[in-house]
Write a protein that holds these residues in place. Structure first.
Motif, short mmCIF file in Angstrom:
data_model
loop_
_atom_site.label_atom_id
_atom_site.label_comp_id
_atom_site.label_asym_id
_atom_site.label_seq_id
_atom_site.Cartn_x
_atom_site.Cartn_y
_atom_site.Cartn_z
N THR A 93 -29.10 -36.59 7.16
CA THR A 93 -29.77 -35.30 6.94
C THR A 93 -29.07 -34.14 7.65
O THR A 93 -29.18 -33.00 7.22
N GLU A 94 -28.36 -34.43 8.71
CA GLU A 94 -27.72 -33.38 9.50
C GLU A 94 -26.43 -32.87 8.84
O GLU A 94 -26.13 -31.67 8.87
N LEU A 95 -25.67 -33.76 8.24
CA LEU A 95 -24.37 -33.41 7.66
C LEU A 95 -24.45 -32.30 6.61
O LEU A 95 -23.70 -31.33 6.69
N PRO A 96 -25.36 -32.38 5.64
CA PRO A 96 -25.41 -31.30 4.64
C PRO A 96 -25.74 -29.93 5.26
O PRO A 96 -25.19 -28.91 4.83
N GLU A 97 -26.60 -29.94 6.28
CA GLU A 97 -26.94 -28.67 6.94
C GLU A 97 -25.72 -28.09 7.66
O GLU A 97 -25.48 -26.88 7.61
N LEU A 98 -24.97 -28.95 8.35
CA LEU A 98 -23.77 -28.49 9.05
C LEU A 98 -22.73 -27.95 8.06
O LEU A 98 -22.13 -26.90 8.30
N ILE A 99 -22.55 -28.67 6.98
CA ILE A 99 -21.57 -28.22 5.98
C ILE A 99 -21.99 -26.89 5.38
O ILE A 99 -21.16 -25.99 5.22
N GLN A 100 -23.27 -26.74 5.06
CA GLN A 100 -23.73 -25.48 4.49
C GLN A 100 -23.58 -24.33 5.48
O GLN A 100 -23.15 -23.23 5.13
N GLU A 101 -23.93 -24.59 6.74
CA GLU A 101 -23.76 -23.56 7.77
C GLU A 101 -22.29 -23.16 7.91
O GLU A 101 -21.96 -21.98 8.04
N SER A 102 -21.43 -24.15 7.87
CA SER A 102 -19.99 -23.89 7.95
C SER A 102 -19.52 -23.03 6.77
O SER A 102 -18.76 -22.08 6.95
N ARG A 103 -19.97 -23.35 5.59
CA ARG A 103 -19.60 -22.56 4.41
C ARG A 103 -20.14 -21.14 4.50
O ARG A 103 -19.44 -20.18 4.17
N ASP A 104 -21.38 -21.02 4.95
CA ASP A 104 -22.00 -19.69 5.05
C ASP A 104 -21.26 -18.80 6.04
O ASP A 104 -21.00 -17.63 5.76
N ILE A 105 -20.93 -19.35 7.20
CA ILE A 105 -20.23 -18.55 8.21
C ILE A 105 -18.83 -18.20 7.73
O ILE A 105 -18.34 -17.10 7.97
N ALA A 106 -18.19 -19.11 7.01
CA ALA A 106 -16.85 -18.82 6.48
C ALA A 106 -16.93 -17.67 5.46
O ALA A 106 -16.09 -16.77 5.48
N ASP A 107 -17.94 -17.70 4.60
CA ASP A 107 -18.13 -16.61 3.63
C ASP A 107 -18.39 -15.28 4.35
O ASP A 107 -17.85 -14.24 3.98
N SER A 108 -19.22 -15.35 5.38
CA SER A 108 -19.54 -14.16 6.16
C SER A 108 -18.29 -13.58 6.82
O SER A 108 -18.10 -12.36 6.86
N ILE A 109 -17.46 -14.45 7.35
CA ILE A 109 -16.21 -14.01 7.99
C ILE A 109 -15.32 -13.32 6.98
O ILE A 109 -14.73 -12.27 7.26
N MET A 110 -15.18 -13.89 5.81
CA MET A 110 -14.31 -13.31 4.79
C MET A 110 -14.80 -11.91 4.39
O MET A 110 -14.00 -10.98 4.28
N GLN A 111 -16.09 -11.77 4.20
CA GLN A 111 -16.65 -10.46 3.84
C GLN A 111 -16.46 -9.46 4.97
O GLN A 111 -16.07 -8.31 4.74
N ALA A 112 -16.75 -9.88 6.19
CA ALA A 112 -16.62 -8.98 7.34
C ALA A 112 -15.17 -8.58 7.56
O ALA A 112 -14.87 -7.42 7.88
N GLU A 113 -14.26 -9.52 7.39
CA GLU A 113 -12.84 -9.23 7.58
C GLU A 113 -12.35 -8.24 6.51
O GLU A 113 -11.60 -7.31 6.82
N ASP A 114 -12.80 -8.43 5.27
CA ASP A 114 -12.45 -7.48 4.21
C ASP A 114 -12.97 -6.08 4.54
O ASP A 114 -12.27 -5.09 4.36
N ASN A 115 -14.18 -6.02 5.07
CA ASN A 115 -14.77 -4.74 5.45
C ASN A 115 -13.99 -4.10 6.60
O ASN A 115 -13.72 -2.91 6.60
#
Length: 152
Positions: A93-115
């Motif tokens: 149960t923990e692995l999918p949450e970690l993977i999703q959090e990792s993907r979300d933060i990576a997306d956030s970083i890409m948007q913030a870096e573009d900004n």
């Protein structure tokens, strides 16, 4: 071996998330230095810290080598390593949450870096405009003085 791969993967993803959160904070500070303060010294300090975090992320990426070399992982998996991990450990149960959090933060970083890049470009363009205006003003004053005009 199967449990070792799961635990190692979770540890790597958790470390990645922590580093990415630090990186996201640095990007926010970078935007503040550019937009709010126009503080280039602070910007350069932040960029140095970002480089350190990126180096740590690179070392972390190297840490995935053991997982990738495991016979359980198919390096040619079409959907990627994280999808393969979810396939291997569907009951965790923990692995999918970690993977999703990792993907979300990576997306956030890409948007913030573009900004941040966009804002830095605007700041640079503003500085160019100011410099051009000053050069034009100096040229106009010099021309006026050459024609015998008084600056007072």
């Amino acid at each position: 071996m199967r449990d070792k791969i799961l635990e190692q993967s979770k540890e790597l993803i958790t470390r990645e998330i922590k580093l990415c959160k630090k990186l996201r904070t640095m990007i926010s500070r970078e935007l503040e230095a550019i937009v709010l303060d126009g503080n280039m010294d602070e910007l350069f300090n932040i960029l140095e810290k970002k480089d350190e975090i990126l180096s740590e992320l690179q070392l972390l990426a190297d840490g995935w080598r053991d997982v990738l070399n495991s016979p359980l992982i198919n390096n040619n998996a079409p959907n990627g390593l994280r999808t393969r991990l979810l396939e291997l450990y569907p009951d965790d149960t923990e692995l999918p949450e970690l993977i999703q959090e990792s993907r979300d933060i990576a997306d956030s970083i890409m948007q913030a870096e573009d900004n941040a890049i966009s804002e830095l470009g605007k700041y640079r363009d503003g500085l160019r405009s100011q410099m051009a205006s000053r050069v034009h003003g100096r040229n106009a004053a010099a021309s006026y003085a050459r024609m015998g005009g008084s600056m007072i």
